[in-house]
Design a protein around this motif. Sequence first.
Motif, mmCIF file in Angstrom:
data_model
loop_
_atom_site.group_PDB
_atom_site.id
_atom_site.type_symbol
_atom_site.label_atom_id
_atom_site.label_comp_id
_atom_site.label_asym_id
_atom_site.label_seq_id
_atom_site.Cartn_x
_atom_site.Cartn_y
_atom_site.Cartn_z
ATOM 1 N N LEU A 146 0.844 -1.189 0.000
ATOM 2 C CA LEU A 146 0.000 0.000 0.000
ATOM 3 C C LEU A 146 0.879 1.238 0.000
ATOM 4 O O LEU A 146 1.876 1.304 0.695
ATOM 5 C CB LEU A 146 -0.899 0.024 1.239
ATOM 6 C CG LEU A 146 -1.916 -1.102 1.339
ATOM 7 C CD1 LEU A 146 -2.690 -0.977 2.633
ATOM 8 C CD2 LEU A 146 -2.848 -1.115 0.164
ATOM 9 N N VAL A 147 0.484 2.211 -0.794
ATOM 10 C CA VAL A 147 1.228 3.461 -0.803
ATOM 11 C C VAL A 147 0.865 4.259 0.442
ATOM 12 O O VAL A 147 -0.189 4.072 1.032
ATOM 13 C CB VAL A 147 0.928 4.286 -2.082
ATOM 14 C CG1 VAL A 147 1.453 3.565 -3.306
ATOM 15 C CG2 VAL A 147 -0.533 4.570 -2.229
ATOM 16 N N ALA A 148 1.737 5.140 0.832
ATOM 17 C CA ALA A 148 1.529 5.902 2.067
ATOM 18 C C ALA A 148 0.240 6.713 2.039
ATOM 19 O O ALA A 148 -0.362 6.966 3.062
ATOM 20 C CB ALA A 148 2.725 6.814 2.316
ATOM 21 N N GLU A 149 -0.192 7.126 0.849
ATOM 22 C CA GLU A 149 -1.385 7.968 0.748
ATOM 23 C C GLU A 149 -2.685 7.164 0.742
ATOM 24 O O GLU A 149 -3.747 7.737 0.721
ATOM 25 C CB GLU A 149 -1.337 8.804 -0.535
ATOM 26 C CG GLU A 149 -0.206 9.804 -0.597
ATOM 27 C CD GLU A 149 1.101 9.174 -1.064
ATOM 28 O OE1 GLU A 149 1.057 8.234 -1.873
ATOM 29 O OE2 GLU A 149 2.155 9.605 -0.604
ATOM 30 N N SER A 150 -2.623 5.833 0.736
ATOM 31 C CA SER A 150 -3.839 5.044 0.662
ATOM 32 C C SER A 150 -4.557 5.054 2.010
ATOM 33 O O SER A 150 -3.939 5.149 3.060
ATOM 34 C CB SER A 150 -3.521 3.614 0.246
ATOM 35 O OG SER A 150 -2.800 2.956 1.232
ATOM 36 N N HIS A 151 -5.874 4.964 1.950
ATOM 37 C CA HIS A 151 -6.676 4.919 3.156
ATOM 38 C C HIS A 151 -8.016 4.275 2.854
ATOM 39 O O HIS A 151 -8.369 4.065 1.699
ATOM 40 C CB HIS A 151 -6.831 6.296 3.792
ATOM 41 C CG HIS A 151 -7.132 7.408 2.844
ATOM 42 N ND1 HIS A 151 -6.185 8.012 2.065
ATOM 43 C CD2 HIS A 151 -8.284 8.020 2.542
ATOM 44 C CE1 HIS A 151 -6.740 8.954 1.325
ATOM 45 N NE2 HIS A 151 -8.008 8.972 1.595
ATOM 46 N N LEU A 152 -8.774 3.949 3.878
ATOM 47 C CA LEU A 152 -10.040 3.247 3.731
ATOM 48 C C LEU A 152 -11.227 4.199 3.755
ATOM 49 O O LEU A 152 -11.222 5.193 4.468
ATOM 50 C CB LEU A 152 -10.201 2.231 4.863
ATOM 51 C CG LEU A 152 -9.188 1.113 4.897
ATOM 52 C CD1 LEU A 152 -9.407 0.261 6.137
ATOM 53 C CD2 LEU A 152 -9.264 0.267 3.647
ATOM 54 N N PHE A 153 -12.253 3.823 2.988
ATOM 55 C CA PHE A 153 -13.483 4.596 2.919
ATOM 56 C C PHE A 153 -14.662 3.740 3.337
ATOM 57 O O PHE A 153 -14.745 2.561 2.997
ATOM 58 C CB PHE A 153 -13.738 5.092 1.488
ATOM 59 C CG PHE A 153 -13.035 6.365 1.168
ATOM 60 C CD1 PHE A 153 -13.711 7.571 1.182
ATOM 61 C CD2 PHE A 153 -11.691 6.367 0.854
ATOM 62 C CE1 PHE A 153 -13.070 8.750 0.892
ATOM 63 C CE2 PHE A 153 -11.035 7.543 0.556
ATOM 64 C CZ PHE A 153 -11.726 8.739 0.577
ATOM 65 N N LEU A 154 -15.578 4.342 4.064
ATOM 66 C CA LEU A 154 -16.848 3.732 4.400
ATOM 67 C C LEU A 154 -17.873 4.290 3.420
ATOM 68 O O LEU A 154 -17.988 5.510 3.263
ATOM 69 C CB LEU A 154 -17.231 4.092 5.837
ATOM 70 C CG LEU A 154 -18.525 3.494 6.356
ATOM 71 C CD1 LEU A 154 -18.415 1.974 6.438
ATOM 72 C CD2 LEU A 154 -18.850 4.069 7.726
ATOM 73 N N VAL A 155 -18.609 3.397 2.756
ATOM 74 C CA VAL A 155 -19.632 3.813 1.788
ATOM 75 C C VAL A 155 -20.967 3.238 2.227
ATOM 76 O O VAL A 155 -21.075 2.051 2.552
ATOM 77 C CB VAL A 155 -19.286 3.317 0.361
ATOM 78 C CG1 VAL A 155 -20.430 3.622 -0.609
ATOM 79 C CG2 VAL A 155 -18.002 3.956 -0.135
ATOM 80 N N GLY A 156 -21.983 4.093 2.267
ATOM 81 C CA GLY A 156 -23.318 3.644 2.627
ATOM 82 C C GLY A 156 -24.349 4.704 2.310
ATOM 83 O O GLY A 156 -24.017 5.849 2.014
ATOM 84 N N GLN A 157 -25.599 4.291 2.395
ATOM 85 C CA GLN A 157 -26.689 5.205 2.081
ATOM 86 C C GLN A 157 -27.170 5.898 3.350
ATOM 87 O O GLN A 157 -27.317 5.272 4.399
ATOM 88 C CB GLN A 157 -27.837 4.430 1.435
ATOM 89 C CG GLN A 157 -28.826 5.292 0.720
ATOM 90 C CD GLN A 157 -29.756 4.481 -0.156
ATOM 91 O OE1 GLN A 157 -29.954 3.302 0.042
ATOM 92 N NE2 GLN A 157 -30.333 5.145 -1.135
ATOM 93 N N SER A 158 -27.402 7.208 3.239
ATOM 94 C CA SER A 158 -27.894 7.971 4.387
ATOM 95 C C SER A 158 -29.395 7.753 4.560
ATOM 96 O O SER A 158 -30.057 7.199 3.680
ATOM 97 C CB SER A 158 -27.612 9.458 4.200
ATOM 98 O OG SER A 158 -28.467 9.999 3.211
ATOM 99 N N LYS A 159 -29.928 8.213 5.674
ATOM 100 C CA LYS A 159 -31.368 8.089 5.926
ATOM 101 C C LYS A 159 -32.186 8.881 4.910
ATOM 102 O O LYS A 159 -33.351 8.589 4.684
ATOM 103 C CB LYS A 159 -31.692 8.548 7.340
ATOM 104 C CG LYS A 159 -31.134 7.620 8.395
ATOM 105 C CD LYS A 159 -31.415 8.137 9.784
ATOM 106 C CE LYS A 159 -30.766 7.230 10.811
ATOM 107 N NZ LYS A 159 -30.913 7.756 12.171
#
Length: 76
Positions: free
Chosen positions: A10-23
């Motif tokens: 993984l490159v240093a700039e990589s990160h995780l995202f949470l994806v979901g639908q709002s209310k």
Amino acid sequence: MARYKSPQPLVAESHLFLVGQSKRGFWVARDLEGRSEGIFRDQKEAMRFALFEGGHANAVLLSPAPVEPSFGTGIH
């Protein structure tokens, strides 16, 4: 003969995202570190944003629960 490719680090700039639908029905893609966020009309665009911003193919966690926008306040 097939060659085995070792996993890419993984490159240093990589990160995780949470994806979901709002209310309210919008799709939210939010960096788990609170650095980046997007609000979208459909899941496809939210996923595209998260994958691009995350920097790697495993950058997205799809939430079964509603994900509300943080508007820059971070994750609580």
